[in-house]
Motif scaffolding. Structure first.
Motif, mmCIF file in Angstrom:
data_model
loop_
_atom_site.group_PDB
_atom_site.id
_atom_site.type_symbol
_atom_site.label_atom_id
_atom_site.label_comp_id
_atom_site.label_asym_id
_atom_site.label_seq_id
_atom_site.Cartn_x
_atom_site.Cartn_y
_atom_site.Cartn_z
ATOM 1 N N VAL A 143 0.859 -1.181 0.000
ATOM 2 C CA VAL A 143 0.000 0.000 0.000
ATOM 3 C C VAL A 143 0.901 1.239 0.000
ATOM 4 C CG1 VAL A 143 -0.213 0.103 2.528
ATOM 5 C CG2 VAL A 143 -1.997 1.096 1.115
ATOM 6 N N ARG A 144 0.427 2.271 -0.617
ATOM 7 C CA ARG A 144 1.183 3.523 -0.618
ATOM 8 C C ARG A 144 1.064 4.183 0.751
ATOM 9 N NH1 ARG A 144 1.466 8.085 -5.112
ATOM 10 N NH2 ARG A 144 2.529 9.642 -3.851
ATOM 11 N N GLY A 145 2.178 4.584 1.317
ATOM 12 C CA GLY A 145 2.186 5.210 2.632
ATOM 13 C C GLY A 145 2.039 6.719 2.556
ATOM 14 N N ALA A 146 2.171 7.349 3.695
ATOM 15 C CA ALA A 146 2.077 8.802 3.795
ATOM 16 C C ALA A 146 2.846 9.242 5.038
ATOM 17 C CB ALA A 146 0.614 9.231 3.895
ATOM 18 N N GLN A 147 2.947 10.543 5.229
ATOM 19 C CA GLN A 147 3.604 11.051 6.422
ATOM 20 C C GLN A 147 2.621 11.103 7.586
ATOM 21 O OE1 GLN A 147 5.477 14.758 5.410
ATOM 22 N NE2 GLN A 147 7.068 13.748 4.236
ATOM 23 N N LYS A 148 3.207 11.203 8.786
ATOM 24 C CA LYS A 148 2.442 11.202 10.043
ATOM 25 C C LYS A 148 1.620 9.914 10.139
ATOM 26 C CE LYS A 148 3.314 15.504 11.643
ATOM 27 N NZ LYS A 148 3.425 16.040 12.948
ATOM 28 N N VAL A 149 0.457 9.973 10.760
ATOM 29 C CA VAL A 149 -0.425 8.806 10.864
ATOM 30 C C VAL A 149 -1.475 8.946 9.767
ATOM 31 C CG1 VAL A 149 -2.057 7.582 12.343
ATOM 32 C CG2 VAL A 149 -0.014 8.621 13.344
ATOM 33 N N TRP A 150 -1.694 7.886 9.026
ATOM 34 C CA TRP A 150 -2.588 7.956 7.865
ATOM 35 C C TRP A 150 -3.558 6.781 7.867
ATOM 36 C CZ3 TRP A 150 -1.525 3.784 4.603
ATOM 37 C CH2 TRP A 150 -0.258 3.195 4.760
ATOM 38 N N ARG A 151 -4.696 7.017 7.239
ATOM 39 C CA ARG A 151 -5.744 5.997 7.150
ATOM 40 C C ARG A 151 -5.400 5.017 6.028
ATOM 41 N NH1 ARG A 151 -11.904 7.745 6.999
ATOM 42 N NH2 ARG A 151 -11.006 8.947 8.674
ATOM 43 N N VAL A 152 -5.441 3.732 6.345
ATOM 44 C CA VAL A 152 -5.171 2.694 5.356
ATOM 45 C C VAL A 152 -6.415 2.538 4.486
ATOM 46 C CG1 VAL A 152 -4.574 0.255 5.017
ATOM 47 C CG2 VAL A 152 -3.605 1.524 6.959
ATOM 48 N N PRO A 153 -6.258 2.570 3.153
ATOM 49 C CA PRO A 153 -7.424 2.371 2.290
ATOM 50 C C PRO A 153 -8.113 1.035 2.592
ATOM 51 C CG PRO A 153 -5.536 3.107 1.009
ATOM 52 C CD PRO A 153 -5.038 2.799 2.390
ATOM 53 N N VAL A 154 -9.428 1.005 2.434
ATOM 54 C CA VAL A 154 -10.236 -0.148 2.819
ATOM 55 C C VAL A 154 -9.730 -1.477 2.239
ATOM 56 C CG1 VAL A 154 -12.547 -1.181 2.683
ATOM 57 C CG2 VAL A 154 -12.271 1.205 3.349
ATOM 58 N N PRO A 155 -9.420 -1.595 0.959
ATOM 59 C CA PRO A 155 -8.969 -2.907 0.460
ATOM 60 C C PRO A 155 -7.698 -3.411 1.155
ATOM 61 C CG PRO A 155 -9.554 -1.475 -1.380
ATOM 62 C CD PRO A 155 -9.549 -0.626 -0.141
ATOM 63 N N ALA A 156 -6.721 -2.513 1.355
ATOM 64 C CA ALA A 156 -5.478 -2.905 2.029
ATOM 65 C C ALA A 156 -5.741 -3.213 3.506
ATOM 66 C CB ALA A 156 -4.428 -1.810 1.885
ATOM 67 N N ALA A 157 -6.583 -2.419 4.143
ATOM 68 C CA ALA A 157 -6.915 -2.664 5.547
ATOM 69 C C ALA A 157 -7.591 -4.023 5.710
ATOM 70 C CB ALA A 157 -7.816 -1.554 6.080
ATOM 71 N N ALA A 158 -8.493 -4.353 4.803
ATOM 72 C CA ALA A 158 -9.184 -5.647 4.870
ATOM 73 C C ALA A 158 -8.189 -6.798 4.734
ATOM 74 C CB ALA A 158 -10.260 -5.727 3.790
ATOM 75 N N ARG A 159 -7.214 -6.665 3.819
ATOM 76 C CA ARG A 159 -6.197 -7.718 3.652
ATOM 77 C C ARG A 159 -5.337 -7.865 4.906
ATOM 78 N NH1 ARG A 159 -5.905 -5.299 -1.352
ATOM 79 N NH2 ARG A 159 -3.850 -4.398 -0.970
ATOM 80 N N ALA A 160 -4.999 -6.749 5.516
ATOM 81 C CA ALA A 160 -4.192 -6.805 6.744
ATOM 82 C C ALA A 160 -5.000 -7.393 7.902
ATOM 83 C CB ALA A 160 -3.684 -5.411 7.103
ATOM 84 N N LEU A 161 -6.217 -6.919 8.086
ATOM 85 C CA LEU A 161 -7.020 -7.370 9.222
ATOM 86 C C LEU A 161 -7.459 -8.823 9.098
ATOM 87 C CD1 LEU A 161 -9.097 -4.157 9.916
ATOM 88 C CD2 LEU A 161 -7.150 -5.062 11.210
ATOM 89 N N ALA A 162 -7.487 -9.344 7.884
ATOM 90 C CA ALA A 162 -7.807 -10.763 7.704
ATOM 91 C C ALA A 162 -6.710 -11.655 8.286
ATOM 92 C CB ALA A 162 -8.000 -11.074 6.219
ATOM 93 N N GLN A 163 -5.549 -11.079 8.590
ATOM 94 C CA GLN A 163 -4.406 -11.846 9.089
ATOM 95 C C GLN A 163 -4.170 -11.682 10.591
ATOM 96 O OE1 GLN A 163 -0.806 -11.622 6.561
ATOM 97 N NE2 GLN A 163 -2.018 -10.245 5.259
ATOM 98 N N VAL A 164 -5.055 -11.007 11.276
ATOM 99 C CA VAL A 164 -4.839 -10.780 12.708
ATOM 100 C C VAL A 164 -5.920 -11.475 13.525
ATOM 101 C CG1 VAL A 164 -3.687 -8.571 12.268
ATOM 102 C CG2 VAL A 164 -6.119 -8.592 12.822
ATOM 103 N N PRO A 165 -5.618 -11.776 14.791
ATOM 104 C CA PRO A 165 -6.620 -12.412 15.647
ATOM 105 C C PRO A 165 -7.842 -11.518 15.868
ATOM 106 C CG PRO A 165 -4.431 -12.478 16.659
ATOM 107 C CD PRO A 165 -4.332 -11.597 15.452
#
Length: 177
Positions: A143-165
């Motif tokens: 996923v493309r990053g950004a400076q400071k704290v940034w919101r992860v786009p929904v498709p990338a967030a869904a892929r990441a969260l599918a891998q966590v408890p």
């Protein structure tokens, strides 16, 4: 997981230059970097045990940083020219729980048992974001990053969260707790 994202669940991220992301995610517990140094404190909504994604930025710190990680962590990270390190760029590698922060002159605020570990990784005159638990992703998410704290786009967030408890997903649904 996409349904959870549509229901208002948001994943936020922090981009970190290598080899510092590597030091947080890949070093063994007890040697791993559990401080993220920033010139600014974490936002109030992050300070209290908030899970965020840890993203490997497209930029590398210098060779001196790589040597420093090796000295402090006991294992030298891959070189910047290696395929392994280039492959890390631009990806979320873990979710980390931020367990608060310490101001630039607040070493006295850290429990005596933690002082040595924190002092090892703390950059003078920086805010020390205290990294608690780390959940490494089996399949890093590009996923493309950004400076400071940034919101992860929904498709990338869904892929990441599918891998966590489920506990981590549940904690994200209760921000500020």
């Amino acid at each position: 997981m996409v349904g959870r994202m549509d229901a208002g669940l948001q994943l936020w991220a922090l981009s970190v230059w290598e080899p510092w992301t590597w030091a947080i995610v890949e070093l063994p517990e007890g040697r791993a970097k559990r401080i993220e140094n920033r010139a600014w404190p974490p936002y109030p909504w992050i300070r209290r045990r908030r899970w965020i994604a840890l993203h490997s930025a497209q930029r590398f710190d210098d060779e001196e940083a790589r040597i420093l990680v090796g000295q402090r962590g006991g294992t030298l990270p891959p070189s910047y020219q290696s395929a392994a390190m280039r492959e890390r760029q631009g990806k979320i590698h873990a979710l980390v729980r931020i367990d608060g922060s310490v101001d630039p002159y607040g070493l006295h605020q850290i429990a005596p048992d933690d002082v040595e570990q924190h002092a090892l990784w703390w950059a003078e005159s920086q805010y020390a974001w205290r990294v608690g638990a780390v959940h490494k992703l089996a399949d890093p998410v590009e996923v493309r990053g950004a400076q400071k704290v940034w919101r992860v786009p929904v498709p990338a967030a869904a892929r990441a969260l599918a891998q966590v408890p489920a506990e981590i997903v549940a904690a994200l649904a209760r921000p500020g707790t």
